[in-house]
Design a protein around this motif. Sequence first.
Motif, PDB file in Angstrom:
ATOM      1  N   LEU A  72      39.649  37.804  42.262  1.00 46.68           N
ATOM      2  CA  LEU A  72      40.923  37.595  41.585  1.00 46.68           C
ATOM      3  C   LEU A  72      42.093  37.836  42.533  1.00 46.68           C
ATOM      4  CD1 LEU A  72      40.218  39.260  38.109  1.00 46.68           C
ATOM      5  CD2 LEU A  72      39.914  36.894  38.798  1.00 46.68           C
ATOM      6  N   GLU A  73      41.992  38.858  43.371  1.00 44.15           N
ATOM      7  CA  GLU A  73      43.068  39.129  44.324  1.00 44.15           C
ATOM      8  C   GLU A  73      43.189  37.994  45.342  1.00 44.15           C
ATOM      9  OE1 GLU A  73      43.494  43.978  44.391  1.00 44.15           O
ATOM     10  OE2 GLU A  73      42.174  43.022  45.858  1.00 44.15           O
ATOM     11  N   ASN A  74      42.082  37.412  45.735  1.00 44.41           N
ATOM     12  CA  ASN A  74      42.136  36.271  46.645  1.00 44.41           C
ATOM     13  C   ASN A  74      42.861  35.091  46.011  1.00 44.41           C
ATOM     14  OD1 ASN A  74      40.759  37.773  48.506  1.00 44.41           O
ATOM     15  ND2 ASN A  74      38.789  36.720  48.253  1.00 44.41           N
ATOM     16  N   PHE A  75      42.677  34.917  44.684  1.00 42.39           N
ATOM     17  CA  PHE A  75      43.398  33.846  44.008  1.00 42.39           C
ATOM     18  C   PHE A  75      44.909  34.040  44.129  1.00 42.39           C
ATOM     19  CE2 PHE A  75      39.776  32.935  40.759  1.00 42.39           C
ATOM     20  CZ  PHE A  75      39.067  32.280  41.762  1.00 42.39           C
ATOM     21  N   VAL A  76      45.341  35.296  43.921  1.00 39.08           N
ATOM     22  CA  VAL A  76      46.767  35.593  43.921  1.00 39.08           C
ATOM     23  C   VAL A  76      47.312  35.700  45.349  1.00 39.08           C
ATOM     24  CG1 VAL A  76      48.502  37.283  43.191  1.00 39.08           C
ATOM     25  CG2 VAL A  76      46.598  36.723  41.682  1.00 39.08           C
ATOM     26  N   GLY A  77      46.468  36.174  46.264  1.00 35.24           N
ATOM     27  CA  GLY A  77      46.920  36.359  47.645  1.00 35.24           C
ATOM     28  C   GLY A  77      47.550  37.701  47.884  1.00 35.24           C
ATOM     29  N   ARG A  78      47.366  38.648  46.966  1.00 34.93           N
ATOM     30  CA  ARG A  78      47.952  39.983  47.094  1.00 34.93           C
ATOM     31  C   ARG A  78      46.999  41.030  46.540  1.00 34.93           C
ATOM     32  NH1 ARG A  78      52.281  40.730  50.490  1.00 34.93           N
ATOM     33  NH2 ARG A  78      53.533  38.828  50.483  1.00 34.93           N
ATOM     34  N   ASP A  79      47.108  42.266  47.054  1.00 31.32           N
ATOM     35  CA  ASP A  79      46.380  43.402  46.497  1.00 31.32           C
ATOM     36  C   ASP A  79      47.175  43.915  45.300  1.00 31.32           C
ATOM     37  OD1 ASP A  79      44.378  43.370  48.422  1.00 31.32           O
ATOM     38  OD2 ASP A  79      45.579  44.545  49.819  1.00 31.32           O
ATOM     39  N   PHE A  80      46.572  43.899  44.123  1.00 29.83           N
ATOM     40  CA  PHE A  80      47.299  44.402  42.957  1.00 29.83           C
ATOM     41  C   PHE A  80      46.375  45.062  41.927  1.00 29.83           C
ATOM     42  CE2 PHE A  80      45.897  40.182  41.882  1.00 29.83           C
ATOM     43  CZ  PHE A  80      45.548  40.240  40.545  1.00 29.83           C
ATOM     44  N   LEU A  81      45.068  45.062  42.170  1.00 23.70           N
ATOM     45  CA  LEU A  81      44.149  45.645  41.195  1.00 23.70           C
ATOM     46  C   LEU A  81      43.719  47.036  41.638  1.00 23.70           C
ATOM     47  CD1 LEU A  81      41.931  42.540  40.382  1.00 23.70           C
ATOM     48  CD2 LEU A  81      43.711  43.568  38.956  1.00 23.70           C
ATOM     49  N   PRO A  82      43.469  47.957  40.677  1.00 23.49           N
ATOM     50  CA  PRO A  82      43.019  49.304  41.031  1.00 23.49           C
ATOM     51  C   PRO A  82      41.707  49.264  41.795  1.00 23.49           C
ATOM     52  CG  PRO A  82      43.710  49.201  38.731  1.00 23.49           C
ATOM     53  CD  PRO A  82      43.659  47.795  39.233  1.00 23.49           C
ATOM     54  N   ARG A  83      41.554  50.211  42.698  1.00 26.18           N
ATOM     55  CA  ARG A  83      40.349  50.303  43.509  1.00 26.18           C
ATOM     56  C   ARG A  83      39.764  51.697  43.373  1.00 26.18           C
ATOM     57  NH1 ARG A  83      38.334  45.458  45.575  1.00 26.18           N
ATOM     58  NH2 ARG A  83      40.101  44.078  45.995  1.00 26.18           N
ATOM     59  N   GLY A  84      38.482  51.812  43.705  1.00 25.56           N
ATOM     60  CA  GLY A  84      37.833  53.115  43.694  1.00 25.56           C
ATOM     61  C   GLY A  84      36.356  52.973  43.416  1.00 25.56           C
ATOM     62  N   SER A  85      35.676  54.117  43.236  1.00 22.68           N
ATOM     63  CA  SER A  85      34.248  54.116  42.966  1.00 22.68           C
ATOM     64  C   SER A  85      34.004  54.136  41.465  1.00 22.68           C
ATOM     65  CB  SER A  85      33.582  55.339  43.624  1.00 22.68           C
ATOM     66  OG  SER A  85      34.147  56.532  43.105  1.00 22.68           O
ATOM     67  N   GLY A  86      32.790  53.743  41.079  1.00 23.30           N
ATOM     68  CA  GLY A  86      32.439  53.739  39.661  1.00 23.30           C
ATOM     69  C   GLY A  86      33.160  52.607  38.935  1.00 23.30           C
ATOM     70  N   ILE A  87      33.411  52.839  37.629  1.00 24.37           N
ATOM     71  CA  ILE A  87      34.071  51.817  36.822  1.00 24.37           C
ATOM     72  C   ILE A  87      35.572  51.881  37.091  1.00 24.37           C
ATOM     73  CG2 ILE A  87      34.505  50.991  34.486  1.00 24.37           C
ATOM     74  CD1 ILE A  87      31.950  52.186  33.595  1.00 24.37           C
ATOM     75  N   VAL A  88      36.100  50.831  37.680  1.00 28.70           N
ATOM     76  CA  VAL A  88      37.535  50.756  37.958  1.00 28.70           C
ATOM     77  C   VAL A  88      38.236  49.943  36.868  1.00 28.70           C
ATOM     78  CG1 VAL A  88      39.301  50.040  39.594  1.00 28.70           C
ATOM     79  CG2 VAL A  88      37.131  50.981  40.430  1.00 28.70           C
ATOM     80  N   THR A  89      37.672  48.780  36.530  1.00 31.69           N
ATOM     81  CA  THR A  89      38.207  47.969  35.422  1.00 31.69           C
ATOM     82  C   THR A  89      37.663  48.533  34.119  1.00 31.69           C
ATOM     83  OG1 THR A  89      38.197  46.024  36.871  1.00 31.69           O
ATOM     84  CG2 THR A  89      38.404  45.648  34.503  1.00 31.69           C
ATOM     85  N   ARG A  90      38.535  49.218  33.378  1.00 31.99           N
ATOM     86  CA  ARG A  90      38.075  49.894  32.163  1.00 31.99           C
ATOM     87  C   ARG A  90      38.690  49.314  30.896  1.00 31.99           C
ATOM     88  NH1 ARG A  90      39.732  55.241  32.299  1.00 31.99           N
ATOM     89  NH2 ARG A  90      41.080  54.988  34.094  1.00 31.99           N
TER      90      ARG A  90
END
Length: 833
Positions: free
Chosen positions: A48-66
């Motif tokens: 999804l970030e590649n589609f937009v061309g920017r870093d904007f989503l949360p990152r980390g270990s485990g479940i990030v998209t909640r």
Amino acid sequence: MGNRGMEDLIPLINKLQDAFSSIGQSCNLDLPQIAVVGGQSAGKSSVLENFVGRDFLPRGSGIVTRRPLILQLVNNIAGESAHCWKKFVDFEEVRMEIEAETDRITGSNKGISPIPINLRVYSPHVLNLTLIDLPGMTKVAVGDQPHDIEHQIRDMLMQFITKESCLILAVTPANTDLANSDALKIAKEVDPQGVRTIGVITKLDLMDEGTDAKDILENKLLPLRRGYIGVVNRSQKDIDGKKDIRAALAAERKFFLSHPAYRHMAERMGTPHLQKALNQQLTNHIRDTLPGLRSKLQSQLLSLEKEVEEYKNFRPDDPTRKTKALLQMVQQFGVDFEKCIEGSGDQVETNELSGGAKINRIFHERFPFELVKIVFDEKELRREISHAIKNVHGVRTGLFTPDLAFEAIVKKQIVKLKTPCLKCIDLVIQELINTVRQCTNKLASYPRLREETERIVTTHIREREGKSKDQVLLLIDIELSYINTNHEDFIGFAKYVIRKGWLTINISIMKGGSKEYWFVLTAESLSWYKDEEEKEKKYMLPLDNLKIRDVEKGFMSTKHIFAIFNTEQRNVYKDLRQIELACDSQEDVDSWKASFLRAGVYPEKDQVENEEAAPADTFSMDPQLERQVETIRNLVDSYIGIINKSIRDLVPKTIMHLMINSSKDFIHSELLAYLYSCGDQNSLMEESADQAQRRDEMLRMYHALKEALNIIGDINGTPPRITDSPRRPPPAAAPPPSRPPAVRGPTPGPPMNPAPAFGAPLNPSPAFGAPPIPSRPGQPINAFNSHQDPFSAPPQIPSRPARVPPGVPSRRPPGAPSHRPTIIRPAEPSLLD
């Protein structure tokens, strides 16, 4: 129309989502969309970030998209948003806002929630696309996650992907076994034919040396109707090092062009082709579902028309409206109450009895049961009868059964009927009050009116309760005032029969032999007839001085025998000192003995075992007294039966007249006057907050449906499917940007060859094992220019000419502004103007 109509389809669905998001409802419409599913760390967020061309989503270990993230990419240089959206121009702020919104609903320790976050990104460097990023599938709960986190995530995913209008973007890393892919497994459950599933293979660069995913990407292994597309995302090291996405896309392009297994299909791989393919497939999918969506919107709008008609010119504080509403509601309340009592064919309740049906059950089932339930203690009753007889006779010895003893006992039993009669009134009152409450449910829009209506009608019912109970008690007193022993149904002293039945008189053959007769036992005599018609009497035997004894059964006899004899040694029948009576079973013998006992004919051993502990004055061994007790006992039964029959008939009639019919008349003729006398009419007709909210929601729903139909109406007819037929650039004033030379073989820099990447067929050729799905060119976009757009996509992504029909100028002037993401927060619904 051409592809121009197709280009408008994805923004059209976005507008529909906005229209229904503004009222906080979806109208149960399954809008076409793409759901992104996959396991944790499969690379969904990176795609999804590649589609937009920017870093904007949360990152980390485990479940990030909640929480589900609804991402709308809008190819627009002048994006606009609804007034309730929060606008951002810094993508770091977007990330922080997503994290804050997630924690606000789910907590900060890995909880999940199905409430979506809406994000819209405006840019001239994206294709129109709407995707839903869903939480990654997991197996083990961490932090404060519930132990069933796996099932919760699965249920959340199922809410989206089970809908036929939803395309499934199944993301699977290439360095895992495709047969064990969580994404493909759950997609196959809801889409077994693979017609809605698009496969995305990530992490191709991380596969073991000597292995590749060629068979997968050529759709030979686990084929999908829409095929597979491979992408190479940034590694965690690249992300931590803030590697630019433009550079990552250049590296991705280089990887496919240089890899021997993928070089021949490089034009069908990579993020730019994936974005174009999703744009095309979602657009065609919307085209296919548009007629059904329009039909569903129209049907829902028609279903709301009638209710909305009442509210179109609604003015809550208009006194004329309040007066009219009061009159209508009181009239309707009276009609509903009468229908509940009298019964009606419309809106029949099928779950339980209520209203008149329940009152009918009280009258004809419950009330008679309460009367029968008055259980007489047999021993106590016979003792009372015996005492009454003795007290009537006084010092004299009575030869006849006294009437006064009978009347005294009957009156005592009649008084006991007062309790069930009053209970019947109480049951009817409770059901009437329940019916009133049920009928006032329609007045819930005006709480004060409902409260006053219930109070006034209930007060009237309680007033009638006293009069009804007085009248019923009067009926009991009337019955006590005169004991009518001449009643046609009363058995009388001479008519009373204790038992009838067939018996065999055992007589020796010399005297005529045994013969069967019809016997009738009364309190005074034992008679037998030729048959049960009782026309030809054979003999009548007075019961005075008679007793019963057992007789042993003969050797050859199958009958059970008992005998009646005279205690004064007189002949009983003809020249017989005793008469032997035979029955077919011992049970019949015992039953006849009990009947004779009630008639005062005792066994030869006349001390009853279970009477030894009784008081001395309870039982008398005087056969004459016992016959009188038995006579009165049965006469009481006969007369009480007559009284019960009369009470069962008169009490319901009394309740119906004094309570139910009176309540109906009161509601129709006096309720309105009582309501007017309560006080201020304005306060009486003050609308409830729930009703106001319901009216607002209905109006918002109605206007949202109309707006949705208007939005769909902008697309005239059904747009054609997008195809890849070649088109020449239009002779516009601003010529399309020139294309750089194609790159042959691996190069250190990003290639600039858009035509193969965007013009190649969507699916692999039939040789790859799956039927092709036609693709189409995306919307026209401007060439990337880093100095004009600080957030522009990387320059290595090939640009393409504006593909619009001849004579239609390009819609996007140069100098487009940067990406402008927007987060939609869940907002309170507001009335649509």
